[in-house]
Write a protein that holds these residues in place. Structure first.
Motif, PDB file in Angstrom:
ATOM      1  N   LEU A 242       0.812  -1.220   0.000  1.00  0.00           N
ATOM      2  CA  LEU A 242       0.000   0.000   0.000  1.00  0.00           C
ATOM      3  C   LEU A 242       0.846   1.270   0.000  1.00  0.00           C
TER       4      LEU A 242
ATOM      5  N   HIS B  62       7.096  -0.903  -6.071  1.00  0.00           N
ATOM      6  CA  HIS B  62       5.692  -1.314  -6.100  1.00  0.00           C
ATOM      7  C   HIS B  62       5.465  -2.331  -7.213  1.00  0.00           C
TER       8      HIS B  62
ATOM      9  N   ARG C 139       4.272  -6.194  -6.474  1.00  0.00           N
ATOM     10  CA  ARG C 139       2.975  -6.604  -7.021  1.00  0.00           C
ATOM     11  C   ARG C 139       3.118  -7.845  -7.883  1.00  0.00           C
TER      12      ARG C 139
ATOM     13  N   PHE D 144      -3.212 -14.969  -6.166  1.00  0.00           N
ATOM     14  CA  PHE D 144      -4.571 -14.429  -6.049  1.00  0.00           C
ATOM     15  C   PHE D 144      -5.362 -14.471  -7.352  1.00  0.00           C
TER      16      PHE D 144
ATOM     17  N   GLY E 208      -7.927  -7.116   3.133  1.00  0.00           N
ATOM     18  CA  GLY E 208      -8.849  -8.115   2.612  1.00  0.00           C
ATOM     19  C   GLY E 208      -9.909  -8.596   3.579  1.00  0.00           C
TER      20      GLY E 208
ATOM     21  N   PHE F   5      -7.169   5.300  -3.068  1.00  0.00           N
ATOM     22  CA  PHE F   5      -5.870   5.764  -2.591  1.00  0.00           C
ATOM     23  C   PHE F   5      -5.575   7.108  -3.260  1.00  0.00           C
TER      24      PHE F   5
ATOM     25  N   ARG G 239      -4.026   9.895  -5.383  1.00  0.00           N
ATOM     26  CA  ARG G 239      -3.106   9.958  -6.527  1.00  0.00           C
ATOM     27  C   ARG G 239      -2.380  11.306  -6.433  1.00  0.00           C
TER      28      ARG G 239
ATOM     29  N   PRO H 228     -15.446  -0.532  -7.841  1.00  0.00           N
ATOM     30  CA  PRO H 228     -15.384  -0.804  -6.397  1.00  0.00           C
ATOM     31  C   PRO H 228     -13.997  -1.260  -5.956  1.00  0.00           C
TER      32      PRO H 228
ATOM     33  N   GLY I 257     -11.147  -0.040  -7.363  1.00  0.00           N
ATOM     34  CA  GLY I 257     -10.164   0.940  -7.818  1.00  0.00           C
ATOM     35  C   GLY I 257      -9.782   0.702  -9.270  1.00  0.00           C
ATOM     36  N   GLY I 258      -8.607   1.225  -9.672  1.00  0.00           N
ATOM     37  CA  GLY I 258      -8.252   1.088 -11.082  1.00  0.00           C
ATOM     38  C   GLY I 258      -6.789   1.299 -11.353  1.00  0.00           C
TER      39      GLY I 258
ATOM     40  N   ARG J  30      -3.029   0.202  -9.561  1.00  0.00           N
ATOM     41  CA  ARG J  30      -3.252   0.098  -8.130  1.00  0.00           C
ATOM     42  C   ARG J  30      -4.486  -0.722  -7.811  1.00  0.00           C
TER      43      ARG J  30
ATOM     44  N   CYS K  55      -7.198  -3.239  -6.774  1.00  0.00           N
ATOM     45  CA  CYS K  55      -7.133  -4.172  -5.643  1.00  0.00           C
ATOM     46  C   CYS K  55      -6.467  -5.500  -6.026  1.00  0.00           C
TER      47      CYS K  55
HETATM   48  C1  HEM Z   1     -15.002  -6.724  -1.203  1.00  0.00           C
HETATM   49  C2  HEM Z   1     -13.734  -6.747  -0.912  1.00  0.00           C
HETATM   50  C3  HEM Z   1     -12.696  -5.713  -1.325  1.00  0.00           C
HETATM   51  C4  HEM Z   1     -12.861  -4.433  -1.790  1.00  0.00           C
HETATM   52  C5  HEM Z   1     -14.167  -3.683  -2.052  1.00  0.00           C
HETATM   53  C6  HEM Z   1     -11.532  -3.889  -2.031  1.00  0.00           C
HETATM   54  C7  HEM Z   1     -11.276  -2.623  -2.516  1.00  0.00           C
HETATM   55  C8  HEM Z   1     -10.009  -2.100  -2.745  1.00  0.00           C
HETATM   56  C9  HEM Z   1      -9.748  -0.770  -3.242  1.00  0.00           C
HETATM   57  C10 HEM Z   1     -10.817   0.252  -3.597  1.00  0.00           C
HETATM   58  C11 HEM Z   1      -8.405  -0.621  -3.321  1.00  0.00           C
HETATM   59  C12 HEM Z   1      -7.660   0.660  -3.772  1.00  0.00           C
HETATM   60  C13 HEM Z   1      -7.454   0.670  -5.261  1.00  0.00           C
HETATM   61  C14 HEM Z   1      -7.096   2.008  -5.873  1.00  0.00           C
HETATM   62  O1  HEM Z   1      -6.799   2.990  -5.171  1.00  0.00           O
HETATM   63  O2  HEM Z   1      -7.124   2.086  -7.123  1.00  0.00           O
HETATM   64  C15 HEM Z   1      -7.806  -1.873  -2.876  1.00  0.00           C
HETATM   65  C16 HEM Z   1      -6.447  -2.120  -2.830  1.00  0.00           C
HETATM   66  C17 HEM Z   1      -5.897  -3.291  -2.324  1.00  0.00           C
HETATM   67  N1  HEM Z   1      -6.587  -4.418  -1.920  1.00  0.00           N
HETATM   68 FE1  HEM Z   1      -8.576  -4.685  -1.907  1.00  0.00          FE
HETATM   69  N2  HEM Z   1     -10.617  -4.847  -1.689  1.00  0.00           N
HETATM   70  C18 HEM Z   1     -11.270  -5.983  -1.276  1.00  0.00           C
HETATM   71  C19 HEM Z   1     -10.717  -7.193  -0.887  1.00  0.00           C
HETATM   72  C20 HEM Z   1      -9.369  -7.470  -0.868  1.00  0.00           C
HETATM   73  C21 HEM Z   1      -8.787  -8.759  -0.544  1.00  0.00           C
HETATM   74  C22 HEM Z   1      -9.557 -10.051  -0.247  1.00  0.00           C
HETATM   75  C23 HEM Z   1      -7.429  -8.578  -0.556  1.00  0.00           C
HETATM   76  C24 HEM Z   1      -6.354  -9.591  -0.262  1.00  0.00           C
HETATM   77  C25 HEM Z   1      -6.093 -10.589  -0.912  1.00  0.00           C
HETATM   78  C26 HEM Z   1      -7.165  -7.190  -0.916  1.00  0.00           C
HETATM   79  C27 HEM Z   1      -5.913  -6.636  -1.037  1.00  0.00           C
HETATM   80  C28 HEM Z   1      -5.663  -5.354  -1.502  1.00  0.00           C
HETATM   81  C29 HEM Z   1      -4.316  -4.800  -1.622  1.00  0.00           C
HETATM   82  C30 HEM Z   1      -3.018  -5.502  -1.238  1.00  0.00           C
HETATM   83  C31 HEM Z   1      -4.458  -3.512  -2.164  1.00  0.00           C
HETATM   84  C32 HEM Z   1      -3.334  -2.533  -2.503  1.00  0.00           C
HETATM   85  C33 HEM Z   1      -2.927  -2.704  -3.960  1.00  0.00           C
HETATM   86  C34 HEM Z   1      -1.747  -1.830  -4.369  1.00  0.00           C
HETATM   87  O3  HEM Z   1      -1.445  -0.881  -3.655  1.00  0.00           O
HETATM   88  O4  HEM Z   1      -1.147  -2.124  -5.414  1.00  0.00           O
HETATM   89  N3  HEM Z   1      -8.367  -6.549  -1.097  1.00  0.00           N
HETATM   90  N4  HEM Z   1      -8.808  -2.773  -2.533  1.00  0.00           N
END
Ligand code: HEM
Length: 447
Positions: free
Chosen positions: A87, A94, A98, A105, A262, A327, A329, A385, A387-388, A391, A393
């Motif tokens: 994050l 990054h 990633r 996953f 998560g 997150f 930008r 939901p 993101g995009g 970055r 999710c």
């Molecule tokens: C309904 C469930 C979930 C929702 C709605 C969700 C939503 C999001 C969103 C909105 C972001 C930010 C993306 C951005 O700023 O563009 C994010 C990032 C992230 N999510 Fe999820 N998430 C969910 C479940 C999970 C799960 C199950 C995991 C673990 C396996 C996870 C791991 C991560 C990680 C590690 C990031 C950071 C990615 C990065 O910085 O490259 N998320 N998530």
């Protein structure tokens, strides 16, 4: 000369910060009504940020990903997750991290977790007693924590598993209300004056969690077990282009990051899905019919392919984005986005909440209508939901699989009803938004 940021809110910065912590959605609604879909807020201690709810501008931001840093804007999460957390990283680090974390996953690998997910859902639901109200969010948290412990950490029994389960739950529950969440935003509350202060307690729990994770990593390194298929084993085996493995510190911080990102998110979204399905009898009936159409020996993956079940999950994620803004930008160079020009070092906050409630994209947006996802497709800047861009999710595929399998397993076997007839509202829980009271339900008939 610095260019002027659009539509600046005039209230004092500390008033804005207070409103943002206590009622982020009320805050977004108020100013989008006043200024439309682009405006600038100022949160005391966090500086100026431009909130964006305009799909054209959002698409252009996603397309110009490389011009923005997104990790350094997440610094509020550093004391919780550690400096190696995905994050918080930007640029090459990054990208490297990633790439190392992606494979477990996605794709075929996910199918191997499906049976475990159904089993965990059934185990937790089998503890519900007929006629006794329970809080769905707590049950969903138990399910999603158990799935992370089994699938990601590879733990399903033993003393370390038991200790981690208790500690992780306590650690995450420490920010379960708007007032308790304020310590994440207010640096002066982040002082470790021992276990009697909230921050001190949080730090103490975190140290205990670190020690347990380190012990698990050490044991795996000495014992070795090539047959293991959990995410931690895959992370320990993976190498980058230069042949470098992840360090213990990186492994530990990423495990906490995956748990943190998560666990709450999936549990909260599932609670909203249970709420909406049981609030609208016609949605529940349609879903049950679809589930009945499956063969008694259908595989978990065929459940996950049901179109109406999928539409219910999509609609839940539209109406209840777990974070009010993505997150941050932060532009590294001057950028042009739709009709706006921003200098370097401008912070942009894209809001899934505001976009997902745009009446021009989602007519009758305050109404739960899964059919809208059967009738048409939405662009990545209209529906995001998860993101995009670079970055997006990391766990989006696992989260959606988990949602579908948990709903299908429970609803095809257990008869449930809402315990209260009052509408449930959203409230802040740490960095996320969750249902106030957690949604009370009751089992009406034992299977
Ligand atoms: C309904 C469930 C979930 C929702 C709605 C969700 C939503 C999001 C969103 C909105 C972001 C930010 C993306 C951005 O700023 O563009 C994010 C990032 C992230 N999510 Fe999820 N998430 C969910 C479940 C999970 C799960 C199950 C995991 C673990 C396996 C996870 C791991 C991560 C990680 C590690 C990031 C950071 C990615 C990065 O910085 O490259 N998320 N998530």
């Amino acid at each position: 000369m610095m260019s002027q940021l659009p539509n600046q809110i005039t209230a004092p910065a500390w008033v804005q910060l207070f409103n943002w912590i206590v009622d982020p959605l009320g805050f977004l609604d108020k100013y989008t009504q006043k200024y439309s879909d682009v405006f600038t807020m100022q949160l005391a201690g966090l500086g100026l940020s431009v909130v964006i709810a305009n799909p054209k501008a959002i698409q252009e931001i996603f397309n110009q990903d490389a011009k923005f840093d997104m990790g350094r804007g997440n610094e509020l999460a550093e004391p919780l997750l550690g400096r190696n957390s995905l994050l918080l990283l930007d640029g090459d680090r990054h990208r490297r991290e990633r790439k190392l974390l992606m494979p477990p996953f996605h794709g075929e690998r996910l199918h191997t977790y499906a049976t475990q997910i159904c089993k965990v859902a059934d185990q937790v639901a089998s503890q519900w007693q007929t006629g006794q109200p329970f809080i769905v969010r707590t049950s969903m948290q138990n399910i999603s924590l158990e799935i992370i412990l089994q699938v990601v950490f590879g733990l399903s029994e033993g003393e370390r598993y038991q200790q981690l389960k208790v500690l992780l739950t306590e650690w995450l529950d420490m920010t379960d209300s708007p007032s308790r969440s304020s310590m994440l935003f207010l640096k002066f509350l982040q002082k470790d004056w021992g276990a009697w202060t909230p921050w001190g307690r949080m730090q103490q729990r975190q140290r205990q969690i670190h020690d347990l994770l380190q012990a698990e990593i050490d044991e795996r390194r000495t014992k070795g077990d090539e047959k293991r298929s959990d995410v931690l084993s895959l992370m320990m085996a993976v190498r980058d282009e230069t042949g470098q493995a992840m360090s213990d510190e990186e492994l530990r911080d990423e495990l906490l990051t995956i748990l943190f990102a998560g666990h709450e998110t999936t549990a909260t979204t599932l609670s909203w899905a249970f709420y909406q399905i049981h609030q609208q009898p016609e949605v529940r009936e349609k879903l049950l019919k679809e589930l009945e159409s499956l063969d008694a020996h259908a595989s978990p993956m065929s459940m996950a392919q049901l179109p109406y079940l999928n539409a219910i999950c999509q609609e839940t994620l539209r109406m209840y984005p777990v974070i009010p803004v993505l997150f941050p930008r932060i532009s590294k160079v001057p950028v042009k986005v739709a009709d706006y020009s921003f200098d370097a070092e401008t912070t942009l906050w894209i809001s899934p909440y505001l976009v997902h409630y745009r009446e021009d994209v989602y007519p009758n947006a305050h109404h739960f209508e899964p059919e809208r996802f059967l009738d048409r497709q939405y662009s990545p800047a209209e529906y995001f939901p998860f993101g995009g861009g670079s970055r997006r999710c990391l766990g989006y595929a696992l989260a959606q699989l988990e949602m579908k399998l948990v709903l299908a397993t429970i609803l095809s076997k257990y008869q449930l009803a809402l315990a209260d007839d009052k509408p449930v509202k959203l409230q802040r829980r740490g960095f996320t938004l969750a249902p106030t009271g957690g949604v009370r339900m009751v089992l009406t008939e034992k299977p």
